[in-house]
Design a protein around this motif. Structure first.
Motif, short mmCIF file in Angstrom:
data_model
loop_
_atom_site.label_atom_id
_atom_site.label_comp_id
_atom_site.label_asym_id
_atom_site.label_seq_id
_atom_site.Cartn_x
_atom_site.Cartn_y
_atom_site.Cartn_z
N GLY A 64 -4.76 1.89 4.94
CA GLY A 64 -3.54 2.64 4.66
C GLY A 64 -2.93 2.38 3.30
O GLY A 64 -1.88 2.93 2.97
N ALA A 65 -3.57 1.54 2.48
CA ALA A 65 -3.04 1.25 1.14
C ALA A 65 -3.54 2.31 0.17
O ALA A 65 -4.54 2.13 -0.51
CB ALA A 65 -3.46 -0.15 0.70
N ASP A 66 -2.80 3.44 0.18
CA ASP A 66 -3.22 4.57 -0.64
C ASP A 66 -2.07 5.18 -1.43
O ASP A 66 -2.07 6.36 -1.76
CB ASP A 66 -3.89 5.63 0.24
CG ASP A 66 -3.00 6.07 1.40
OD1 ASP A 66 -1.83 5.63 1.49
OD2 ASP A 66 -3.47 6.86 2.23
N GLY A 80 0.79 -1.23 0.00
CA GLY A 80 0.00 0.00 0.00
C GLY A 80 0.82 1.27 0.00
O GLY A 80 0.28 2.36 -0.18
N SER A 81 2.14 1.16 0.19
CA SER A 81 2.97 2.37 0.09
C SER A 81 3.11 2.80 -1.37
O SER A 81 3.42 3.96 -1.64
CB SER A 81 4.34 2.14 0.73
OG SER A 81 5.05 1.13 0.04
N CYS A 82 2.85 1.87 -2.29
CA CYS A 82 2.91 2.20 -3.73
C CYS A 82 1.56 2.09 -4.43
O CYS A 82 1.37 2.72 -5.47
CB CYS A 82 3.90 1.28 -4.43
SG CYS A 82 5.63 1.56 -3.97
N HIS A 83 0.66 1.26 -3.91
CA HIS A 83 -0.61 1.00 -4.58
C HIS A 83 -1.80 1.36 -3.71
O HIS A 83 -1.76 1.19 -2.50
CB HIS A 83 -0.74 -0.50 -4.90
CG HIS A 83 0.29 -1.04 -5.82
ND1 HIS A 83 0.23 -0.86 -7.18
CD2 HIS A 83 1.40 -1.77 -5.58
CE1 HIS A 83 1.27 -1.47 -7.74
NE2 HIS A 83 2.00 -2.03 -6.79
N VAL A 84 -2.88 1.77 -4.35
CA VAL A 84 -4.18 1.83 -3.70
C VAL A 84 -4.73 0.40 -3.78
O VAL A 84 -4.79 -0.18 -4.87
CB VAL A 84 -5.14 2.80 -4.43
CG1 VAL A 84 -6.55 2.67 -3.89
CG2 VAL A 84 -4.63 4.22 -4.31
N VAL A 85 -5.06 -0.15 -2.61
CA VAL A 85 -5.61 -1.51 -2.57
C VAL A 85 -6.89 -1.48 -1.75
O VAL A 85 -6.84 -1.29 -0.54
CB VAL A 85 -4.62 -2.52 -1.96
CG1 VAL A 85 -5.16 -3.94 -2.10
CG2 VAL A 85 -3.24 -2.41 -2.59
N GLY A 96 2.61 3.13 -7.86
CA GLY A 96 2.16 2.11 -8.81
C GLY A 96 0.69 2.31 -9.13
O GLY A 96 0.01 3.13 -8.51
N PRO A 97 0.18 1.51 -10.05
CA PRO A 97 -1.23 1.66 -10.42
C PRO A 97 -2.15 1.22 -9.28
O PRO A 97 -1.79 0.36 -8.48
CB PRO A 97 -1.39 0.71 -11.61
CG PRO A 97 -0.30 -0.28 -11.45
CD PRO A 97 0.84 0.44 -10.81
N PRO A 98 -3.33 1.82 -9.19
CA PRO A 98 -4.30 1.34 -8.20
C PRO A 98 -4.73 -0.08 -8.55
O PRO A 98 -4.85 -0.43 -9.72
CB PRO A 98 -5.47 2.32 -8.34
CG PRO A 98 -5.30 2.96 -9.66
CD PRO A 98 -3.85 2.88 -10.02
N LEU A 99 -4.93 -0.90 -7.54
CA LEU A 99 -5.30 -2.30 -7.77
C LEU A 99 -6.81 -2.52 -7.64
O LEU A 99 -7.27 -3.64 -7.52
CB LEU A 99 -4.51 -3.20 -6.81
CG LEU A 99 -2.98 -3.06 -6.97
CD1 LEU A 99 -2.26 -4.00 -6.02
CD2 LEU A 99 -2.54 -3.27 -8.40
#
Length: 130
Positions: free
Chosen positions: A64-66, A54-59, A70-73
């Motif tokens: 906290g995965a925001d 989540g430090s790189c992707h929205v999950v 990287g691309p949002p998952l």
């Protein structure tokens, strides 16, 4: 005889078109929204947090995965491809998670040392999204 041959060819052409359409609508043989047969999606959801994805992707569903690197998952299970090159299915996703540099050398996704079991569970969670 020619009429039968033309009818058979037309039928085969229609069948081929239907197969192409079906293949495009079910990426990698994955049925959107279906639970993967392998892996524990609940554990995978926790592992996404543990590995810091989540430090790189929205999950979705991971507190906290925001990340915006990287691309949002979001809706990942409905996507046709992983990294634009691999058909989206459980085996390919596990491979990508474990060794992204072997798939697309030089890409921004780091090798996090994800174990085989952890990759299976993370893939199981991601494939439920959508």
């Amino acid at each position: 005889m020619r009429i039968r041959r033309r009818a058979a060819l037309a039928w085969l052409g229609g069948l081929a078109a239907a197969l192409v359409i079906a293949a495009c609508s079910t990426p990698g043989g994955h049925v959107p929204g279906a639970a993967p047969t392998l892996g524990d999606p609940d554990r995978g959801q926790r592992l996404i947090s543990d590995y810091g994805c989540g430090s790189c992707h929205v999950v979705p569903g991971v507190h906290g995965a925001d990340g915006l690197v990287g691309p949002p998952l979001t809706d990942f299970g409905r996507r046709s491809y992983i990294a634009g090159v691999l058909p989206n299915n459980a085996d390919n996703l596990q491979h990508w998670i474990r060794d992204p540099q072997s798939v697309v050398p030089g890409n921004a996704m780091p090798d996090l040392g994800v174990s085989t079991v952890d990759a299976r569970d993370i893939a199981a969670y991601l494939l439920t999204l959508g």
